[in-house]
Design a protein around this motif. Structure first.
Motif, PDB file in Angstrom:
ATOM      1  N   ILE A 143       0.936  -1.200  -0.120  1.00  0.00           N
ATOM      2  CA  ILE A 143      -0.079  -0.114  -0.083  1.00  0.00           C
ATOM      3  C   ILE A 143       0.788   1.319   0.231  1.00  0.00           C
ATOM      4  CG2 ILE A 143      -1.656   1.351   1.334  1.00  0.00           C
ATOM      5  CD1 ILE A 143      -2.880  -1.167   2.383  1.00  0.00           C
ATOM      6  N   ALA A 144       2.149   1.293   0.755  1.00  0.00           N
ATOM      7  CA  ALA A 144       2.966   2.409   0.812  1.00  0.00           C
ATOM      8  C   ALA A 144       3.527   2.598  -0.670  1.00  0.00           C
ATOM      9  CB  ALA A 144       3.722   2.164   1.731  1.00  0.00           C
ATOM     10  N   CYS A 145       3.674   1.371  -1.316  1.00  0.00           N
ATOM     11  CA  CYS A 145       4.313   1.718  -2.502  1.00  0.00           C
ATOM     12  C   CYS A 145       3.043   2.204  -3.559  1.00  0.00           C
ATOM     13  CB  CYS A 145       4.706   0.251  -3.042  1.00  0.00           C
ATOM     14  SG  CYS A 145       6.186  -0.270  -2.670  1.00  0.00           S
ATOM     15  N   ALA A 146       2.142   1.908  -3.336  1.00  0.00           N
ATOM     16  CA  ALA A 146       0.953   2.259  -3.993  1.00  0.00           C
ATOM     17  C   ALA A 146       0.584   3.937  -3.930  1.00  0.00           C
ATOM     18  CB  ALA A 146      -0.374   1.660  -3.951  1.00  0.00           C
ATOM     19  N   SER A 147       0.868   4.208  -2.617  1.00  0.00           N
ATOM     20  CA  SER A 147       0.751   5.630  -2.415  1.00  0.00           C
ATOM     21  C   SER A 147       1.845   6.413  -2.784  1.00  0.00           C
ATOM     22  CB  SER A 147       0.440   5.840  -0.751  1.00  0.00           C
ATOM     23  OG  SER A 147       2.129   5.869  -0.152  1.00  0.00           O
ATOM     24  N   ILE A 148       2.842   6.102  -3.068  1.00  0.00           N
ATOM     25  CA  ILE A 148       4.099   6.896  -3.685  1.00  0.00           C
ATOM     26  C   ILE A 148       3.777   7.054  -4.991  1.00  0.00           C
ATOM     27  CG2 ILE A 148       6.378   6.802  -4.035  1.00  0.00           C
ATOM     28  CD1 ILE A 148       6.881   5.470  -1.668  1.00  0.00           C
ATOM     29  N   ILE A 149       3.543   5.843  -5.896  1.00  0.00           N
ATOM     30  CA  ILE A 149       3.142   6.024  -7.373  1.00  0.00           C
ATOM     31  C   ILE A 149       1.940   6.784  -7.469  1.00  0.00           C
ATOM     32  CG2 ILE A 149       2.617   4.584  -9.354  1.00  0.00           C
ATOM     33  CD1 ILE A 149       5.384   4.107  -8.346  1.00  0.00           C
ATOM     34  N   ALA A 150       0.880   6.722  -6.836  1.00  0.00           N
ATOM     35  CA  ALA A 150      -0.364   7.584  -7.028  1.00  0.00           C
ATOM     36  C   ALA A 150      -0.104   9.172  -6.841  1.00  0.00           C
ATOM     37  CB  ALA A 150      -1.364   7.128  -6.053  1.00  0.00           C
ATOM     38  N   LYS A 151       0.941   9.392  -5.685  1.00  0.00           N
ATOM     39  CA  LYS A 151       0.974  10.735  -5.403  1.00  0.00           C
ATOM     40  C   LYS A 151       1.993  11.347  -6.502  1.00  0.00           C
ATOM     41  CE  LYS A 151       1.732  14.429  -2.947  1.00  0.00           C
ATOM     42  NZ  LYS A 151       0.792  15.432  -3.004  1.00  0.00           N
ATOM     43  N   VAL A 152       3.055  10.752  -6.856  1.00  0.00           N
ATOM     44  CA  VAL A 152       3.764  11.320  -8.085  1.00  0.00           C
ATOM     45  C   VAL A 152       3.208  11.208  -9.338  1.00  0.00           C
ATOM     46  CG1 VAL A 152       5.825  10.979  -9.363  1.00  0.00           C
ATOM     47  CG2 VAL A 152       6.105  10.297  -6.841  1.00  0.00           C
ATOM     48  N   TYR A 153       2.455  10.481  -9.793  1.00  0.00           N
ATOM     49  CA  TYR A 153       1.242  10.509 -10.770  1.00  0.00           C
ATOM     50  C   TYR A 153       0.503  11.630 -10.913  1.00  0.00           C
ATOM     51  CZ  TYR A 153      -1.300   8.742 -14.788  1.00  0.00           C
ATOM     52  OH  TYR A 153      -1.968   8.466 -15.967  1.00  0.00           O
ATOM     53  N   ARG A 154      -0.073  11.933  -9.537  1.00  0.00           N
ATOM     54  CA  ARG A 154      -1.065  12.936  -9.776  1.00  0.00           C
ATOM     55  C   ARG A 154      -0.340  14.311  -9.691  1.00  0.00           C
ATOM     56  NH1 ARG A 154      -4.634  16.500  -7.002  1.00  0.00           N
ATOM     57  NH2 ARG A 154      -6.441  16.534  -7.708  1.00  0.00           N
ATOM     58  N   ASP A 155       0.707  14.381  -8.811  1.00  0.00           N
ATOM     59  CA  ASP A 155       1.509  15.581  -8.958  1.00  0.00           C
ATOM     60  C   ASP A 155       1.846  16.161 -10.306  1.00  0.00           C
ATOM     61  OD1 ASP A 155       1.139  15.680  -6.303  1.00  0.00           O
ATOM     62  OD2 ASP A 155       3.189  15.466  -5.649  1.00  0.00           O
ATOM     63  N   ASP A 156       2.406  15.056 -11.122  1.00  0.00           N
ATOM     64  CA  ASP A 156       2.487  15.397 -12.484  1.00  0.00           C
ATOM     65  C   ASP A 156       1.305  15.999 -13.199  1.00  0.00           C
ATOM     66  OD1 ASP A 156       5.298  14.939 -12.266  1.00  0.00           O
ATOM     67  OD2 ASP A 156       4.893  12.746 -13.000  1.00  0.00           O
ATOM     68  N   LEU A 157       0.172  15.125 -13.029  1.00  0.00           N
ATOM     69  CA  LEU A 157      -1.007  15.728 -13.893  1.00  0.00           C
ATOM     70  C   LEU A 157      -1.177  17.185 -13.500  1.00  0.00           C
ATOM     71  CD1 LEU A 157      -3.604  12.789 -13.275  1.00  0.00           C
ATOM     72  CD2 LEU A 157      -2.281  13.548 -15.424  1.00  0.00           C
ATOM     73  N   CYS A 158      -1.350  17.741 -11.885  1.00  0.00           N
ATOM     74  CA  CYS A 158      -1.313  18.861 -11.549  1.00  0.00           C
ATOM     75  C   CYS A 158      -0.470  19.964 -12.213  1.00  0.00           C
ATOM     76  CB  CYS A 158      -0.934  18.957 -10.085  1.00  0.00           C
ATOM     77  SG  CYS A 158      -2.245  17.840  -8.956  1.00  0.00           S
ATOM     78  N   ASN A 159       0.777  19.378 -12.409  1.00  0.00           N
ATOM     79  CA  ASN A 159       1.683  20.477 -12.947  1.00  0.00           C
ATOM     80  C   ASN A 159       1.067  20.384 -14.523  1.00  0.00           C
ATOM     81  OD1 ASN A 159       3.518  20.746 -11.092  1.00  0.00           O
ATOM     82  ND2 ASN A 159       4.600  18.910 -11.630  1.00  0.00           N
ATOM     83  N   LYS A 160       0.512  19.471 -15.045  1.00  0.00           N
ATOM     84  CA  LYS A 160      -0.121  19.811 -16.435  1.00  0.00           C
ATOM     85  C   LYS A 160      -1.334  20.601 -16.458  1.00  0.00           C
ATOM     86  CE  LYS A 160       2.113  15.463 -18.106  1.00  0.00           C
ATOM     87  NZ  LYS A 160       1.722  14.118 -18.463  1.00  0.00           N
ATOM     88  N   TRP A 161      -2.153  20.343 -15.372  1.00  0.00           N
ATOM     89  CA  TRP A 161      -3.219  21.025 -15.404  1.00  0.00           C
ATOM     90  C   TRP A 161      -3.241  22.782 -14.834  1.00  0.00           C
ATOM     91  CZ3 TRP A 161      -5.321  16.931 -11.452  1.00  0.00           C
ATOM     92  CH2 TRP A 161      -5.882  15.986 -12.049  1.00  0.00           C
ATOM     93  N   ALA A 162      -2.096  22.610 -14.119  1.00  0.00           N
ATOM     94  CA  ALA A 162      -1.730  24.336 -13.946  1.00  0.00           C
ATOM     95  C   ALA A 162      -1.325  25.246 -15.127  1.00  0.00           C
ATOM     96  CB  ALA A 162      -0.356  24.298 -12.940  1.00  0.00           C
ATOM     97  N   GLU A 163      -0.827  24.379 -16.232  1.00  0.00           N
ATOM     98  CA  GLU A 163      -0.446  24.906 -17.508  1.00  0.00           C
ATOM     99  C   GLU A 163      -1.866  25.462 -18.181  1.00  0.00           C
ATOM    100  OE1 GLU A 163       1.951  22.715 -19.842  1.00  0.00           O
ATOM    101  OE2 GLU A 163       3.565  22.770 -18.138  1.00  0.00           O
ATOM    102  N   GLU A 164      -2.931  24.439 -18.206  1.00  0.00           N
ATOM    103  CA  GLU A 164      -4.184  24.832 -18.441  1.00  0.00           C
ATOM    104  C   GLU A 164      -4.923  25.890 -17.906  1.00  0.00           C
ATOM    105  OE1 GLU A 164      -6.464  21.140 -19.896  1.00  0.00           O
ATOM    106  OE2 GLU A 164      -4.517  19.944 -19.349  1.00  0.00           O
ATOM    107  N   TYR A 165      -4.783  25.998 -16.646  1.00  0.00           N
ATOM    108  CA  TYR A 165      -5.732  26.715 -15.740  1.00  0.00           C
ATOM    109  C   TYR A 165      -4.475  27.525 -14.873  1.00  0.00           C
ATOM    110  CZ  TYR A 165      -9.302  23.398 -17.059  1.00  0.00           C
ATOM    111  OH  TYR A 165      -9.991  22.724 -17.822  1.00  0.00           O
ATOM    112  N   PRO A 166      -4.040  28.468 -15.579  1.00  0.00           N
ATOM    113  CA  PRO A 166      -2.688  29.051 -14.890  1.00  0.00           C
ATOM    114  C   PRO A 166      -3.080  29.980 -13.591  1.00  0.00           C
ATOM    115  CG  PRO A 166      -3.313  30.270 -16.795  1.00  0.00           C
ATOM    116  CD  PRO A 166      -3.947  28.941 -16.645  1.00  0.00           C
ATOM    117  N   HIS A 167      -4.398  30.363 -13.224  1.00  0.00           N
ATOM    118  CA  HIS A 167      -4.514  31.492 -12.311  1.00  0.00           C
ATOM    119  C   HIS A 167      -4.779  30.880 -10.890  1.00  0.00           C
ATOM    120  CE1 HIS A 167      -5.135  34.023 -15.587  1.00  0.00           C
ATOM    121  NE2 HIS A 167      -6.035  33.736 -16.164  1.00  0.00           N
ATOM    122  N   TYR A 168      -4.756  29.640 -10.738  1.00  0.00           N
ATOM    123  CA  TYR A 168      -5.138  28.899  -9.287  1.00  0.00           C
ATOM    124  C   TYR A 168      -3.881  28.211  -8.764  1.00  0.00           C
ATOM    125  CZ  TYR A 168      -9.523  29.545 -11.792  1.00  0.00           C
ATOM    126  OH  TYR A 168     -10.656  29.961 -12.452  1.00  0.00           O
TER     127      TYR A 168
END
Length: 205
Positions: A143-168
Motif C-alpha cells: 500500500i505504501a508503494c501504491a501511495s507513492i506511485i499515485a502521489k507522484v502520478y497525480r502531482d505530475d498531472l497537477c503540473n500539466k493542469w496548472a498550464e491549462e488553468y494558470p490562475h489557480y
C-alpha cells in the motif's frame, strides 16, 4: 514493525498476486482522484518506502522510479471531478481503485489479475478477496508503494493542469483548499475541473 506482515500472511495462505491499492487527491477541490494498484515482488524490499505523505518530493521521485523498476505489475485508475460530483467522493474513490485494479499490467503490458487486494481503509466492489487496513500506507509495504506511485502520478498531472488553468496555483497546492486557491476561486470562479459539490459545501460556489 514488520512492514511486510500482511503480504507474508497472505502468501502463507497460498495467494500469489497480492496487490496493494491506495489513492491520492480525495480531499482536493480540483481535478481527479487517482488510485494506484501495484504488485511488488516477494522478499525484495526497497529501503525508504513509507507513506507518501511522510516523504519529501525528491524522495518520492527517487522511490517512484525504483518501485516501477521493481514491481511485477502496476495500474492507475482515475475518477474525474464530474464523476465525483455525480456519485460522491467515496464512490468515485472506489471507481478509481477498481479502474486501477482492472488496469494492472506487467512490464510487457500483459494484463495481470490480482487474487488478493490490500487496501488503505476501504472496501471496494470487487469479487477479489480483499483486506481493508486502517492506516495501511503506514503499515503495509504494498500500500505504501501504491501511495507513492499515485502521489507522484497525480502531482505530475497537477503540473500539466496548472498550464491549462494558470490562475489557480494548482502546481503549488495540488488542488487542495489553500487560501491562495480559495482567493483565486473568488476572483476567477471555478473551472470545469473543479469539484462543484465540494465548492458548494465550502460556500465557494
Amino acid at each position: 514493525m514488520n512492514f511486510y506482515k500482511f503480504e507474508d500472511e497472505y502468501y502463507d495462505k497460498g495467494y500469489k498476486n497480492i496487490c496493494g491499492i491506495d489513492e491520492v487527491g480525495r480531499g482536493c477541490l480540483f481535478g481527479d482522484v487517482v488510485s494506484c494498484a501495484i504488485i511488488m515482488p516477494r522478499d525484495e524490499y526497497i529501503n525508504g518506502v513509507n507513506d507518501s505523505k511522510k516523504l519529501t518530493p525528491k524522495k518520492r521521485e527517487e522511490l517512484y522510479t525504483k518501485i516501477l523498476e521493481s514491481c511485477i505489475a502496476v495500474g492507475i485508475g482515475r475518477a474525474s471531478a464530474d464523476i465525483i460530483d455525480k456519485v460522491n467522493i467515496k464512490m468515485a474513490t472506489h471507481i478509481s481503485m477498481i479502474n486501477a485494479l482492472e488496469n494492472l499490467r506487467d512490464k510487457e503490458n500483459k494484463k495481470i489479475n490480482a487474487d488478493c487486494v490490500l487496501i488503505d481503509a476501504e472496501t471496494i466492489e470487487t469479487g477479489i478477496f480483499q483486506h481493508a487496513i486502517i492506516k495501511g500506507d503506514e503499515s503495509c509495504y504494498s500500500i505504501a508503494c501504491a501511495s507513492i506511485i499515485a502521489k507522484v502520478y497525480r502531482d505530475d498531472l497537477c503540473n500539466k493542469w496548472a498550464e491549462e488553468y494558470p490562475h489557480y496555483g494548482i502546481e503549488k497546492h495540488k488542488g487542495y483548499a489553500t487560501k491562495y486557491h480559495r482567493d483565486a476561486l473568488k476572483a476567477y470562479g471555478p473551472t470545469d475541473m473543479h469539484r462543484k459539490s465540494f465548492l458548494k459545501n465550502m460556500k465557494l460556489w
